[in-house]
Design a protein around this motif. Sequence first.
Motif, PDB file in Angstrom:
ATOM      1  N   SER A 182      15.683  -1.299   6.402  1.00 52.44           N
ATOM      2  CA  SER A 182      16.051  -2.763   6.124  1.00 52.44           C
ATOM      3  C   SER A 182      16.245  -3.002   4.916  1.00 52.44           C
ATOM      4  N   HIS A 183      16.938  -4.253   4.757  1.00 52.54           N
ATOM      5  CA  HIS A 183      17.288  -4.832   3.366  1.00 52.54           C
ATOM      6  C   HIS A 183      16.060  -5.087   2.589  1.00 52.54           C
ATOM      7  N   LYS A 184      14.835  -5.476   3.278  1.00 56.07           N
ATOM      8  CA  LYS A 184      13.578  -5.665   2.644  1.00 56.07           C
ATOM      9  C   LYS A 184      13.087  -4.345   2.219  1.00 56.07           C
ATOM     10  N   ASP A 185      13.141  -3.312   2.961  1.00 58.09           N
ATOM     11  CA  ASP A 185      12.671  -1.949   2.710  1.00 58.09           C
ATOM     12  C   ASP A 185      13.155  -1.452   1.459  1.00 58.09           C
ATOM     13  N   VAL A 186      14.767  -1.515   1.356  1.00 57.68           N
ATOM     14  CA  VAL A 186      15.502  -0.986   0.360  1.00 57.68           C
ATOM     15  C   VAL A 186      15.253  -1.698  -0.952  1.00 57.68           C
ATOM     16  N   SER A 187      15.073  -3.055  -0.831  1.00 61.68           N
ATOM     17  CA  SER A 187      15.286  -3.902  -1.932  1.00 61.68           C
ATOM     18  C   SER A 187      13.661  -4.121  -2.571  1.00 61.68           C
ATOM     19  N   THR A 188      12.564  -3.731  -2.000  1.00 59.82           N
ATOM     20  CA  THR A 188      11.241  -3.885  -2.471  1.00 59.82           C
ATOM     21  C   THR A 188      11.052  -2.843  -3.487  1.00 59.82           C
ATOM     22  N   VAL A 189      10.561  -3.192  -4.676  1.00 65.47           N
ATOM     23  CA  VAL A 189      10.244  -2.272  -5.701  1.00 65.47           C
ATOM     24  C   VAL A 189       8.781  -2.233  -5.875  1.00 65.47           C
ATOM     25  N   LEU A 190       8.505  -0.782  -5.727  1.00 67.10           N
ATOM     26  CA  LEU A 190       6.978  -0.338  -5.877  1.00 67.10           C
ATOM     27  C   LEU A 190       6.670   0.071  -7.123  1.00 67.10           C
ATOM     28  N   GLY A 191       5.313  -0.289  -7.593  1.00 65.68           N
ATOM     29  CA  GLY A 191       4.827   0.028  -8.915  1.00 65.68           C
ATOM     30  C   GLY A 191       4.345   1.387  -8.985  1.00 65.68           C
ATOM     31  N   PRO A 192       3.817   1.945 -10.052  1.00 65.75           N
ATOM     32  CA  PRO A 192       3.223   3.570 -10.025  1.00 65.75           C
ATOM     33  C   PRO A 192       2.123   3.755  -8.922  1.00 65.75           C
ATOM     34  N   ASP A 193       1.311   2.617  -8.779  1.00 62.86           N
ATOM     35  CA  ASP A 193       0.146   2.702  -7.826  1.00 62.86           C
ATOM     36  C   ASP A 193       0.736   2.390  -6.365  1.00 62.86           C
ATOM     37  N   GLY A 194       1.897   2.198  -6.122  1.00 62.50           N
ATOM     38  CA  GLY A 194       2.358   2.158  -4.817  1.00 62.50           C
ATOM     39  C   GLY A 194       2.315   0.677  -4.330  1.00 62.50           C
ATOM     40  N   ALA A 195       1.898  -0.215  -5.348  1.00 62.48           N
ATOM     41  CA  ALA A 195       1.853  -1.680  -4.975  1.00 62.48           C
ATOM     42  C   ALA A 195       3.299  -2.416  -5.188  1.00 62.48           C
ATOM     43  N   GLU A 196       3.502  -3.452  -4.137  1.00 58.39           N
ATOM     44  CA  GLU A 196       4.689  -4.062  -4.384  1.00 58.39           C
ATOM     45  C   GLU A 196       4.615  -5.077  -5.490  1.00 58.39           C
TER      46      GLU A 196
END
Length: 108
Positions: free
Chosen positions: A17-31
């Motif tokens: 989904s758009h949210k899935d693709v446009s969400t940026v995750l940090g090195p620890d996996g947190a949004e």
Amino acid sequence: MTGRTKLTNLELDAPGSHKDVSTVLGPDGAEQKIPRSAMPFGRPGHGEFGTYFVACARTPAIPETMPREMFLGGPGSGPDPLLDYSRAVTGSLFLIPSASFWETLPVG
């Protein structure tokens, strides 16, 4: 599937989904959350309609990563499905120095 349901305007948090693709995750996996807003615009007589999108972040890495993953895809996902229905025309990145930065500059 793009990003929200039509009737309720709720975000779709599903793979691809758009949210899935446009969400940026940090090195620890947190949004990596950032303040952002969108505003529709249009010039009906010219057939131009779209959305101005504004995002603010401490570093340019997050707002630069979002469109890269939207257009090229990210780990485990393809391009943003929103691009099946829209076309990006332009974009800009601006630096807005903090008040404390201005205070450190010499006067005169």
